[in-house]
Write an enzyme that holds these catalytic residues in place. Structure first.
Site, PDB file in Angstrom:
ATOM      1  N   PHE B 119      34.145  82.644  65.907  1.00  0.00           N
ATOM      2  CA  PHE B 119      33.805  81.791  64.847  1.00  0.00           C
ATOM      3  C   PHE B 119      32.394  80.969  65.175  1.00  0.00           C
ATOM      4  CE2 PHE B 119      37.085  79.434  61.991  1.00  0.00           C
ATOM      5  CZ  PHE B 119      37.702  80.769  61.472  1.00  0.00           C
ATOM      6  N   GLN B 240      31.770  66.690  56.318  1.00  0.00           N
ATOM      7  CA  GLN B 240      31.318  68.015  56.373  1.00  0.00           C
ATOM      8  C   GLN B 240      31.091  68.874  54.845  1.00  0.00           C
ATOM      9  OE1 GLN B 240      33.436  71.192  58.325  1.00  0.00           O
ATOM     10  NE2 GLN B 240      31.659  71.214  59.598  1.00  0.00           N
ATOM     11  N   HIS B 242      30.385  72.485  52.615  1.00  0.00           N
ATOM     12  CA  HIS B 242      30.168  73.840  52.905  1.00  0.00           C
ATOM     13  C   HIS B 242      29.219  74.172  51.764  1.00  0.00           C
ATOM     14  CE1 HIS B 242      30.946  78.017  52.847  1.00  0.00           C
ATOM     15  NE2 HIS B 242      31.503  77.886  53.768  1.00  0.00           N
ATOM     16  N   LEU B 252      35.914  77.270  47.999  1.00  0.00           N
ATOM     17  CA  LEU B 252      35.033  77.856  48.977  1.00  0.00           C
ATOM     18  C   LEU B 252      34.848  79.254  48.646  1.00  0.00           C
ATOM     19  CD1 LEU B 252      35.806  77.119  52.673  1.00  0.00           C
ATOM     20  CD2 LEU B 252      33.879  76.752  51.268  1.00  0.00           C
ATOM     21  N   GLU B 255      31.101  82.540  53.791  1.00  0.00           N
ATOM     22  CA  GLU B 255      29.769  82.887  54.230  1.00  0.00           C
ATOM     23  C   GLU B 255      29.739  84.395  54.370  1.00  0.00           C
ATOM     24  OE1 GLU B 255      30.946  80.161  56.419  1.00  0.00           O
ATOM     25  OE2 GLU B 255      29.321  79.030  56.716  1.00  0.00           O
ATOM     26  N   ARG B 286      25.348  76.055  57.861  1.00  0.00           N
ATOM     27  CA  ARG B 286      25.652  75.559  56.714  1.00  0.00           C
ATOM     28  C   ARG B 286      24.855  74.413  56.359  1.00  0.00           C
ATOM     29  NH1 ARG B 286      32.416  75.131  57.601  1.00  0.00           N
ATOM     30  NH2 ARG B 286      32.646  77.505  57.741  1.00  0.00           N
ATOM     31  N   HIS B 353      34.244  69.300  52.243  1.00  0.00           N
ATOM     32  CA  HIS B 353      35.032  69.934  52.885  1.00  0.00           C
ATOM     33  C   HIS B 353      35.967  69.288  54.069  1.00  0.00           C
ATOM     34  CE1 HIS B 353      37.268  73.707  54.245  1.00  0.00           C
ATOM     35  NE2 HIS B 353      36.564  73.576  55.520  1.00  0.00           N
ATOM     36  N   ARG B 398      32.112  68.984  62.560  1.00  0.00           N
ATOM     37  CA  ARG B 398      33.598  69.581  63.193  1.00  0.00           C
ATOM     38  C   ARG B 398      33.188  71.148  63.260  1.00  0.00           C
ATOM     39  NH1 ARG B 398      37.497  72.683  60.954  1.00  0.00           N
ATOM     40  NH2 ARG B 398      36.889  72.233  58.900  1.00  0.00           N
TER      41      ARG B 398
END
Lengths: 102, 590
Positions: B119, B240, B242, B252, B255, B286, B353, B398
């Protein structure tokens, strides 16, 4: 008692419960359409508002049964990645996925 | 009016992964646990977490908890508390194994070990090569964890109050929290759940924003309840976003679309990312892409009749590539927008998000409040875990895969701490202060006492307005003027909330009444978010101030604390881990 169980119990007594009675349960149905995923909230609550009242009693019952499915399975149904084996449920899923004419 | 009372050792408010992990720990230790949830527990938002859970198992790449800790501190732009981060990263491998033992079917490698995927933000050797640290149960990790925890709780005889809504905390005359006043949604009847300890685990507040990825249940009820109880909220400015949510809806678009060659265009048809990130362009991080999208729209270069979104183009990739590599995205777009990305670009807007801020706690989940000279006091009897809490392991931003980890680590830690507390306080405090019950009941009655006035304000109308204000004035594009205007608008909405009345005062399944309580909670949290963002004159992690584009460690390496009533205070970041050297702030470069 789950919605499904409540409806089944009343059905087994031969009680006719749709039309006016389903309206009585409308807030309860609305709350059952609150799920753990935004995608499901939008589709299920949108369908309840726009189409539930014009469904046949069989379709209304199928929608109520559908609400007892786990969220992850519901999402697969809603995105068309899985098709329910129960034809009544599959029909109502197709209707939920069909856009409302504006 | 006599309110029925039920008594338990512990009241857990919220039945997502954090609440259920704590409840399981307690129930297995034979504590008498009540879990209150406004929806059926397995419909909690944990179910939506698809990505996975980070743990340095080193099954795919070399790894250890210390590297995981470094990545988490750096990802959080050095605002995370390093004692809590060390604790979380060290506990992670054991907790993955524990979850597997209670039935979570983690995906496997051919050699039988648990599969781990890479990730963003994961590195080997303190910023070196990409690590693969995220354990997943296919793309249903949250679902698998939530269902396993629920089933284990049923087995351990946790008592569930499904479809009950928590109104307010109750306490004794010494300030010890002794449970909550709750409302049974089906009957509309209040109930006092008295408990020696109370754990808030009500999740985040994504519904603050019009464009968000969160389920509609995420109205931050526990955070607002804590605020009303006099507890400040920490770091609420850090939300946060996105960059590519479906415009107007929020879901969402991963990506992966840009990874496969999709790119963003503005209303002039320009590939604008070239101006913001000449090298990485559409694959920049992001926060950079979110800021670029917000800036294009803010400066009038959006798409559509209202110039209020940006287009994500994929049609040039060809039907075969889209069908083969992006089938899930295509399903999503066709279902929600009724367009086929093979032929048409996707309208997108940055989508809210994750709430990094929340109820301040220590690493045992105990809620803490500031004392004089930077010291902290615990709030006796009160705990918080998960997205509603700010422990703070995520700091200013995060990392993917750390939220499921957060809820199981601190759910378990809080459970363990409560077990010790219960041993030491076997008979507990038993006398709830009458004024505490009266205040909660007055709150409960307020909506029913209002009669129709001249105002046409409705819960739906005001909530929609609040969310639009938060999108416009406290989203990605933040400046002094924008935030100040936002604060004024939210304050006016707070005043107008007094003019909202309910048309339906019936008790049975009055969901409109529940939504009115949720709106009150959202308004309080909106004020906390905007006020904290206006005060923080720097850019750090998810909080980007266009007028203060740099991080300022001299003035702002500190946590914000917002109190109901509008006062702000600050407290130092815990830079000292438990057993290792702390990581000092340095530029966050990937």
């Amino acid at each position: 008692m789950s919605l499904r169980a409540a409806f089944s119990a009343r059905e087994s007594t031969g009680e006719i419960l749709f039309e006016s009675e389903s309206m009585l349960d409308r807030p309860r149905l609305y709350w059952q359409c609150r799920r753990g995923m935004l995608e499901l909230d939008i589709l299920l609550q949108g369908f309840l508002d726009a189409k539930f009242d014009v469904l046949t009693t069989v379709e209304q019952h199928a929608f109520i049964e559908l609400l007892d499915y786990p969220d992850a399975i519901l999402l697969e149904y809603m995105l068309g990645r899985m098709i329910p084996t129960d034809q009544r449920i599959a029909n109502v899923v197709t209707q939920i996925r069909t856009p409302v004419a504006s | 009016m006599t309110i029925p009372v039920r008594k338990f050792d512990t009241l857990v408010i919220g039945a997502g992964g954090g609440g259920l992990r704590a409840a399981l720990q307690l129930a297995q230790a034979e504590a008498n646990v009540a879990v209150v949830s406004k929806v059926f527990p397995t419909r909690s938002h944990t179910v939506a977490a698809q990505g996975g859970m980070n743990a340095a198992l080193a099954n795919v790449s070399p790894d250890n908890w210390h590297w995981h800790m470094y990545d988490t501190v750096k990802g959080g732009d050095f605002l995370g508390d390093q004692d809590a981060i060390e604790y979380m990263c060290r506990a992670a491998p054991r907790l993955v194994v524990e979850l597997e033992h209670i039935g979570v079917p983690f995906s496997r490698l051919d050699n039988g070990k648990i599969y781990q995927r890479p990730f963003g933000g994961q590195s080997q050797n303190f910023g070196g090569e990409q690590a693969a640290r995220t354990c997943a149960a296919a793309d249903r990790t949250g679902h698998a964890i939530l269902h396993a925890l629920y089933q284990q709780n049923i087995r351990a005889k946790t008592h569930f109050f499904d479809e009950y809504f928590a109104i307010d905390l109750i306490r004794d005359n010494d300030g010890c929290i002794l449970g909550a006043l709750v409302l049974e949604i089906e009957t509309g009847e209040p109930l006092i759940i008295q408990a020696k300890t109370t754990l808030i685990a009500t999740g985040g507040a994504g519904q603050l924003f019009r464009t968000n990825t969160n389920a509609r249940i995420n109205t931050g009820d526990g955070m607002a309840m804590a605020l009303r109880a006099g507890i400040p909220l920490q770091d609420m400015e850090f939300f946060q976003f996105h960059p590519t949510g479906i415009a107007g809806k929020g879901m969402l678009i991963s990506e992966a679309v840009r990874g496969e060659g999709g790119y963003l265009v503005n209303g002039d048809g320009e590939r604008f990312m070239e101006r913001y990130a000449p090298n990485a362009r559409d694959l920049a991080s992001r926060d950079v892409v979110s800021r670029a999208v917000a800036t294009e729209i803010h400066e009038g270069r959006g798409c559509g009749p209202n110039k209020d979104y940006i287009l994500l183009k994929v049609d040039h990739l060809g039907a075969d590539v889209i069908r083969k590599r992006l089938p899930g995205i295509r399903d999503m777009v066709m279902t929600f927008l009724h367009i086929d990305p093979i032929n048409q670009p996707i309208p997108i807007f940055p989508t809210a998000h994750y709430t990094m801020g929340g109820i301040p706690t220590n690493r045992f989940g105990q809620v803490v409040v500031p004392q004089q000279q930077g010291a902290e006091d615990i709030v006796p009897g009160l705990y918080a875990v998960g997205e509603c809490a700010c422990v703070s392991v995520h700091g200013a931003n995060r990392l993917g895969g750390n939220s499921l980890l957060d809820i199981v680590v601190f759910g378990r830690a809080a459970g363990n701490h409560i077990i010790e507390y219960l041993k030491e306080n076997r008979y507990g405090r038993t006398v709830v202060a009458q004024h505490s019950i009266d205040t909660a009941l007055a709150h409960l009655a307020r909506w029913d006492q209002r009669s129709q006035g001249v105002s046409n304000e409705t819960v739906d109308g005001l909530r929609n307005e609040l969310k639009a204000v938060m999108d416009h004035y406290c989203g990605v594009f933040r400046t002094e003027d924008v935030l100040r205007t936002g604060l004024d608008k939210v304050l006016k909405i707070e005043q107008r909330l007094q003019n909202v009345y309910l048309k339906d005062h019936s008790k049975i399944f009055n969901t409109a009444r529940i939504e009115a309580f949720e709106l009150e909670n959202l308004v309080d949290l909106a004020l906390a978010t905007v006020a904290s963002a206006l005060a923080r004159k720097e850019s750090r992690g998810a909080h980007m101030r266009m007028d203060y584009p740099q991080r300022d460690d001299v003035k702002w390496l500190k946590h914000s604390l917002f109190f109901k009533g509008g006062q702000l205070d600050y407290k130092p970041v815990r830079m000292k881990p438990l057993t290792v050297e702390g990581f000092s702030p340095k530029p966050r470069v990937y």
